[in-house]
Design a protein around this motif. Structure first.
Motif, PDB file in Angstrom:
ATOM      1  N   GLY A   1       0.792  -1.221   0.000  1.00 58.10           N
ATOM      2  CA  GLY A   1       0.000   0.000   0.000  1.00 58.10           C
ATOM      3  C   GLY A   1       0.824   1.270   0.000  1.00 58.10           C
ATOM      4  O   GLY A   1       0.286   2.374  -0.098  1.00 58.10           O
ATOM      5  N   GLY A   2       2.124   1.140   0.116  1.00 57.08           N
ATOM      6  CA  GLY A   2       3.011   2.293   0.105  1.00 57.08           C
ATOM      7  C   GLY A   2       4.434   1.844   0.354  1.00 57.08           C
ATOM      8  O   GLY A   2       4.695   0.670   0.613  1.00 57.08           O
ATOM      9  N   VAL A   3       5.352   2.777   0.241  1.00 56.76           N
ATOM     10  CA  VAL A   3       6.754   2.475   0.523  1.00 56.76           C
ATOM     11  C   VAL A   3       6.947   2.490   2.036  1.00 56.76           C
ATOM     12  O   VAL A   3       6.641   3.485   2.702  1.00 56.76           O
ATOM     13  N   VAL A   4       7.436   1.391   2.580  1.00 56.98           N
ATOM     14  CA  VAL A   4       7.629   1.292   4.022  1.00 56.98           C
ATOM     15  C   VAL A   4       8.914   2.009   4.419  1.00 56.98           C
ATOM     16  O   VAL A   4       9.999   1.693   3.938  1.00 56.98           O
ATOM     17  N   ARG A   5       8.773   2.995   5.298  1.00 59.25           N
ATOM     18  CA  ARG A   5       9.925   3.707   5.829  1.00 59.25           C
ATOM     19  C   ARG A   5      10.195   3.227   7.257  1.00 59.25           C
ATOM     20  O   ARG A   5       9.256   2.925   7.988  1.00 59.25           O
ATOM     21  N   VAL A   6      11.450   3.176   7.626  1.00 63.71           N
ATOM     22  CA  VAL A   6      11.843   2.566   8.893  1.00 63.71           C
ATOM     23  C   VAL A   6      12.612   3.555   9.763  1.00 63.71           C
ATOM     24  O   VAL A   6      13.676   4.045   9.378  1.00 63.71           O
ATOM     25  N   GLY A   7      12.066   3.853  10.926  1.00 63.83           N
ATOM     26  CA  GLY A   7      12.782   4.638  11.922  1.00 63.83           C
ATOM     27  C   GLY A   7      13.402   3.699  12.945  1.00 63.83           C
ATOM     28  O   GLY A   7      12.858   2.627  13.208  1.00 63.83           O
ATOM     29  N   VAL A   8      14.520   4.084  13.514  1.00 63.92           N
ATOM     30  CA  VAL A   8      15.231   3.192  14.430  1.00 63.92           C
ATOM     31  C   VAL A   8      15.620   3.939  15.701  1.00 63.92           C
ATOM     32  O   VAL A   8      16.196   5.024  15.644  1.00 63.92           O
ATOM     33  N   GLU A   9      15.303   3.327  16.847  1.00 63.43           N
ATOM     34  CA  GLU A   9      15.650   3.892  18.141  1.00 63.43           C
ATOM     35  C   GLU A   9      16.288   2.812  19.008  1.00 63.43           C
ATOM     36  O   GLU A   9      15.892   1.645  18.943  1.00 63.43           O
ATOM     37  N   ASP A  10      17.276   3.188  19.787  1.00 59.07           N
ATOM     38  CA  ASP A  10      17.869   2.296  20.776  1.00 59.07           C
ATOM     39  C   ASP A  10      17.323   2.723  22.132  1.00 59.07           C
ATOM     40  O   ASP A  10      17.854   3.645  22.752  1.00 59.07           O
ATOM     41  N   PRO A  11      16.243   2.082  22.620  1.00 58.61           N
ATOM     42  CA  PRO A  11      15.626   2.541  23.873  1.00 58.61           C
ATOM     43  C   PRO A  11      16.486   2.292  25.099  1.00 58.61           C
ATOM     44  O   PRO A  11      16.380   3.017  26.086  1.00 58.61           O
ATOM     45  N   GLY A  12      17.342   1.278  25.042  1.00 62.60           N
ATOM     46  CA  GLY A  12      18.216   1.003  26.180  1.00 62.60           C
ATOM     47  C   GLY A  12      19.242   2.097  26.384  1.00 62.60           C
ATOM     48  O   GLY A  12      19.561   2.478  27.524  1.00 62.60           O
ATOM     49  N   GLU A  13      19.745   2.618  25.280  1.00 59.29           N
ATOM     50  CA  GLU A  13      20.755   3.681  25.335  1.00 59.29           C
ATOM     51  C   GLU A  13      20.140   5.074  25.271  1.00 59.29           C
ATOM     52  O   GLU A  13      20.833   6.075  25.427  1.00 59.29           O
TER      53      GLU A  13
ATOM     54  N   ARG B   1      17.471   6.934  13.630  1.00 58.53           N
ATOM     55  CA  ARG B   1      16.860   7.467  12.413  1.00 58.53           C
ATOM     56  C   ARG B   1      15.385   7.726  12.677  1.00 58.53           C
ATOM     57  O   ARG B   1      14.693   6.883  13.233  1.00 58.53           O
ATOM     58  N   SER B   2      14.894   8.888  12.279  1.00 60.77           N
ATOM     59  CA  SER B   2      13.507   9.256  12.518  1.00 60.77           C
ATOM     60  C   SER B   2      12.710   9.204  11.218  1.00 60.77           C
ATOM     61  O   SER B   2      13.167   9.679  10.176  1.00 60.77           O
ATOM     62  N   GLU B   3      11.518   8.599  11.281  1.00 62.68           N
ATOM     63  CA  GLU B   3      10.586   8.593  10.163  1.00 62.68           C
ATOM     64  C   GLU B   3       9.202   8.903  10.722  1.00 62.68           C
ATOM     65  O   GLU B   3       8.764   8.282  11.701  1.00 62.68           O
ATOM     66  N   VAL B   4       8.514   9.847  10.132  1.00 61.26           N
ATOM     67  CA  VAL B   4       7.203  10.270  10.613  1.00 61.26           C
ATOM     68  C   VAL B   4       6.167  10.021   9.523  1.00 61.26           C
ATOM     69  O   VAL B   4       6.359  10.418   8.372  1.00 61.26           O
ATOM     70  N   GLY B   5       5.081   9.345   9.869  1.00 62.74           N
ATOM     71  CA  GLY B   5       4.024   9.072   8.895  1.00 62.74           C
ATOM     72  C   GLY B   5       2.701   8.845   9.583  1.00 62.74           C
ATOM     73  O   GLY B   5       2.630   8.724  10.815  1.00 62.74           O
TER      74      GLY B   5
END
Length: 227
Positions: free
Chosen positions: A173-185, A190-194
């Motif tokens: 249904g669309g191009v999947v964008r991926v944001g990544v967070e290290d919650p432990g640290e 990388r931020s992606e907003v949609g």
């Protein structure tokens, strides 16, 4: 040669994203175990008259420690947090009773956007009232689940998947964008907003990246998925 098959335990497989991953895992030949309150309902959603050879269905509640433990061989406002506590307890119990202290099963967790505590927002400004209003109870539950996993499961092999608002749209249904967070640290990589993403595309990404590939780059990360 193909990829080696895996044994996968599904808790909450009747949900849209979990169902999508389960369907793909079965088709790939993986051994799947599903713990659900009504197995017949899961078969109906899979459009199957009976369970295939690589699917074992068990009737049970993901909050029952004995039920979850045995399978390791939104009525409730704490459903996700309690489920995580039960799962972590069952894993620790299995290690203790088998003496296999090095056993580290791969834990894949479905959460939500709107929970990041580092960097910028991972939801559009227009969606903030929705997350802090109608979805606040569910959001608090998932936040507690994540914090429990990061705190108590710091030595486990886990990945948190945070999709944006889920739809019943088709795969692709669309191009999947991926944001990544290290919650432990406490670090945003990388931020992606949609706004939205379909359950099918979340399931497809999870199956391809976390089950088939199993890449180490997603370990101990919270991964945001959106269009």
């Amino acid at each position: 040669m193909g990829q080696p098959t895996k044994t996968i335990l599904f808790l909450g497989a009747t949900g849209g994203c979990g169902l999508s991953v389960l369907r793909r895992s079965l088709a790939a030949g993986h051994t799947c175990i599903a713990l659900c309150r009504t197995p017949s309902a899961l078969l109906t959603k899979l459009a199957l008259p009976s369970a295939p050879p690589n699917l074992t269905l068990h009737t049970g509640n993901a909050h029952d420690p004995d039920a979850v433990f045995a399978k390791l061989t939104i009525d409730d406002p704490h459903v996700c947090e309690m489920g995580m506590a039960t799962l972590l307890g069952a894993i620790a119990r299995r290690r203790a009773e088998t003496g296999n202290t090095g056993w580290r099963p791969r834990v894949l967790v479905l959460s939500s956007t709107g929970l990041t505590s580092v960097g910028t927002r991972d939801t559009p400004l227009l969606m903030v009232p929705l997350y802090r209003g109608l979805l606040e109870v569910s959001r608090a539950d998932k936040k507690a689940m994540e914090e429990l996993l990061v705190r108590e499961g710091r030595d486990e092999r886990w990945t948190i998947v945070r999709p944006s608002l889920l739809t019943d749209g088709v795969e692709g249904g669309g191009v999947v964008r991926v944001g990544v967070e290290d919650p432990g640290e406490g670090r945003l990589e990388r931020s992606e907003v949609g706004y939205t993403i379909s359950r099918e595309d979340v399931g497809k990404w999870g199956f391809e990246e976390l089950i088939e590939e199993g890449e180490a780059r997603w370990l101990s990360k919270a991964v945001g998925l959106t269009y």
